[in-house]
Write a protein that holds these residues in place. Structure first.
Motif, PDB file in Angstrom:
ATOM      1  N   MET A  93     -17.262 -32.928  86.196  1.00 42.74           N
ATOM      2  CA  MET A  93     -17.536 -34.458  86.594  1.00 42.74           C
ATOM      3  C   MET A  93     -16.360 -34.467  87.631  1.00 42.74           C
ATOM      4  N   THR A  94     -15.155 -34.156  87.203  1.00 41.50           N
ATOM      5  CA  THR A  94     -14.035 -34.585  88.242  1.00 41.50           C
ATOM      6  C   THR A  94     -14.342 -33.996  89.515  1.00 41.50           C
ATOM      7  N   ILE A  95     -14.415 -32.710  89.616  1.00 43.60           N
ATOM      8  CA  ILE A  95     -14.732 -31.844  90.899  1.00 43.60           C
ATOM      9  C   ILE A  95     -15.908 -32.326  91.656  1.00 43.60           C
ATOM     10  N   SER A  96     -16.937 -32.591  91.018  1.00 44.71           N
ATOM     11  CA  SER A  96     -18.111 -33.301  91.612  1.00 44.71           C
ATOM     12  C   SER A  96     -17.925 -34.748  92.339  1.00 44.71           C
ATOM     13  N   GLY A  97     -17.376 -35.880  91.361  1.00 44.74           N
ATOM     14  CA  GLY A  97     -17.002 -36.953  91.572  1.00 44.74           C
ATOM     15  C   GLY A  97     -15.980 -36.956  92.829  1.00 44.74           C
ATOM     16  N   TYR A  98     -14.965 -36.594  92.733  1.00 41.97           N
ATOM     17  CA  TYR A  98     -13.976 -36.500  93.958  1.00 41.97           C
ATOM     18  C   TYR A  98     -14.648 -35.895  95.388  1.00 41.97           C
ATOM     19  N   THR A  99     -15.390 -34.957  95.118  1.00 42.33           N
ATOM     20  CA  THR A  99     -16.186 -34.357  96.330  1.00 42.33           C
ATOM     21  C   THR A  99     -17.049 -35.215  96.797  1.00 42.33           C
ATOM     22  N   ILE A 100     -17.788 -35.828  96.086  1.00 43.77           N
ATOM     23  CA  ILE A 100     -18.702 -37.114  96.485  1.00 43.77           C
ATOM     24  C   ILE A 100     -17.882 -37.946  97.171  1.00 43.77           C
ATOM     25  N   PHE A 101     -16.895 -38.499  96.721  1.00 35.65           N
ATOM     26  CA  PHE A 101     -15.919 -39.740  97.308  1.00 35.65           C
ATOM     27  C   PHE A 101     -15.542 -39.008  98.464  1.00 35.65           C
ATOM     28  N   GLY A 102     -14.691 -37.897  98.502  1.00 32.38           N
ATOM     29  CA  GLY A 102     -14.199 -37.335  99.608  1.00 32.38           C
ATOM     30  C   GLY A 102     -14.968 -37.290 100.819  1.00 32.38           C
ATOM     31  N   THR A 103     -16.270 -36.839 100.746  1.00 35.75           N
ATOM     32  CA  THR A 103     -17.101 -36.409 101.637  1.00 35.75           C
ATOM     33  C   THR A 103     -17.716 -37.722 102.222  1.00 35.75           C
ATOM     34  N   SER A 104     -18.049 -38.803 101.478  1.00 30.41           N
ATOM     35  CA  SER A 104     -18.804 -40.183 101.983  1.00 30.41           C
ATOM     36  C   SER A 104     -17.380 -40.737 102.741  1.00 30.41           C
ATOM     37  N   TYR A 105     -16.169 -40.521 102.267  1.00 29.75           N
ATOM     38  CA  TYR A 105     -15.084 -41.403 102.897  1.00 29.75           C
ATOM     39  C   TYR A 105     -14.965 -40.605 104.196  1.00 29.75           C
ATOM     40  N   LEU A 106     -14.879 -39.566 104.424  1.00 31.29           N
ATOM     41  CA  LEU A 106     -14.857 -38.484 105.596  1.00 31.29           C
ATOM     42  C   LEU A 106     -16.013 -39.011 106.633  1.00 31.29           C
ATOM     43  N   ILE A 134     -11.011 -48.155 105.999  1.00 32.05           N
ATOM     44  CA  ILE A 134     -10.392 -48.418 104.653  1.00 32.05           C
ATOM     45  C   ILE A 134     -11.374 -47.851 103.523  1.00 32.05           C
ATOM     46  N   PRO A 135     -10.797 -47.083 102.413  1.00 30.99           N
ATOM     47  CA  PRO A 135     -11.496 -46.301 101.607  1.00 30.99           C
ATOM     48  C   PRO A 135     -11.882 -47.522 100.646  1.00 30.99           C
ATOM     49  N   VAL A 136     -13.367 -47.136  99.974  1.00 33.61           N
ATOM     50  CA  VAL A 136     -13.914 -48.106  99.087  1.00 33.61           C
ATOM     51  C   VAL A 136     -14.353 -49.328  99.454  1.00 33.61           C
ATOM     52  N   ALA A 137     -13.370 -50.189  99.752  1.00 38.32           N
ATOM     53  CA  ALA A 137     -13.889 -51.551 100.018  1.00 38.32           C
ATOM     54  C   ALA A 137     -14.355 -51.704 101.496  1.00 38.32           C
ATOM     55  N   GLY A 138     -13.731 -50.733 102.616  1.00 40.75           N
ATOM     56  CA  GLY A 138     -14.004 -50.982 103.899  1.00 40.75           C
ATOM     57  C   GLY A 138     -15.315 -50.923 104.340  1.00 40.75           C
ATOM     58  N   PRO A 139     -16.414 -50.190 103.661  1.00 38.13           N
ATOM     59  CA  PRO A 139     -17.670 -50.322 104.381  1.00 38.13           C
ATOM     60  C   PRO A 139     -18.325 -51.759 103.951  1.00 38.13           C
ATOM     61  N   VAL A 160     -21.522 -47.667  98.532  1.00 37.81           N
ATOM     62  CA  VAL A 160     -22.053 -47.504  97.213  1.00 37.81           C
ATOM     63  C   VAL A 160     -21.514 -45.864  96.942  1.00 37.81           C
ATOM     64  N   VAL A 161     -22.021 -44.885  97.713  1.00 41.82           N
ATOM     65  CA  VAL A 161     -21.539 -43.705  97.451  1.00 41.82           C
ATOM     66  C   VAL A 161     -20.096 -43.204  97.158  1.00 41.82           C
ATOM     67  N   GLN A 162     -19.428 -44.096  97.938  1.00 39.63           N
ATOM     68  CA  GLN A 162     -17.994 -43.766  97.848  1.00 39.63           C
ATOM     69  C   GLN A 162     -17.461 -44.330  95.922  1.00 39.63           C
ATOM     70  N   ILE A 163     -18.032 -45.493  95.856  1.00 46.43           N
ATOM     71  CA  ILE A 163     -17.588 -45.987  94.602  1.00 46.43           C
ATOM     72  C   ILE A 163     -18.376 -45.200  93.503  1.00 46.43           C
ATOM     73  N   GLY A 164     -19.611 -44.735  93.544  1.00 42.59           N
ATOM     74  CA  GLY A 164     -20.095 -43.787  92.675  1.00 42.59           C
ATOM     75  C   GLY A 164     -19.023 -42.401  92.420  1.00 42.59           C
TER      76      GLY A 164
END
Length: 196
Positions: A93-106, A134-139, A160-164
């Protein structure tokens, strides 16, 4: 009534197949039994062999054979096995979540920098691009500055994808940490068990 060559060859083949075992068996019967003048065909009926039962499943733990790299038998504590499973799922879960977050932030940072470059070319302020960095709140802050409804929808979807991804990664890290802590503090051999 005329017969075709196929029917004739089929009739000859069937009669030969039926007569040949009778001739062979009657010759054996004459050799073995008394000759009384009646050569009755002997029909031997053997039952079909019984199907073999399926092989038994291999044992869960193979015994260690010296010289081979076979695993030795071991006793598994179900509580420890459950904690290891939780630890592994937490890591996933950790690897998946932070990968999703990083990709959407990029992706949102890429959109923000492109927007900043275009704003500099046309004399704009670049507020949309600055907010997208700005990450998470910026979009979510950049939605009112989007030029179109499609741009606003895309920007909100990135938020939404960044928050998820952040929530999934954080929940996995918590699950992973708790399972690791329980595994370290649980000494269940000899009756001693420490739980915090």
């Amino acid at each position: 009534m005329t017969r075709t060559p196929l029917e004739i060859s089929l009739a000859i083949g069937l009669s030969a197949a039926l007569a040949l075992p009778t001739v062979l068996l009657s010759g054996e019967a004459k050799a073995e039994g008394p000759g009384d003048g009646t050569d009755a065909p002997i029909i031997v009926v053997t039952p079909a062999p019984a199907p073999q039962p399926p092989p038994p499943p291999p044992p869960a733990y193979q015994t260690a054979v010296p010289g081979s790299m076979a695993p030795s038998p071991m006793i598994v504590n179900p509580r420890v096995a459950a904690l290891k499973q939780q630890r592994n799922s937490g890591l996933g879960m950790t690897i998946s979540g932070y990968t999703i977050f990083g990709t959407s932030y990029l992706i949102s940072a890429l959109v923000g920098t492109i927007s900043l470059d275009l704003a500099a070319d046309v004399g704009g302020t670049g507020v949309y691009g600055k907010r997208m960095l700005i990450p998470v709140a910026g979009p979510f802050l950049a939605i009112p500055r989007a030029d179109s409804a499609t741009g606003g929808l895309f920007t909100g979807f990135l938020g939404v994808v960044q928050i998820g991804g952040l929530v999934l990664g954080t929940a996995g890290a918590i699950k992973f940490g708790r399972a690791n802590r329980q595994l370290r503090l649980s000494a269940n051999s000899g009756g001693l068990e420490l739980r915090f």
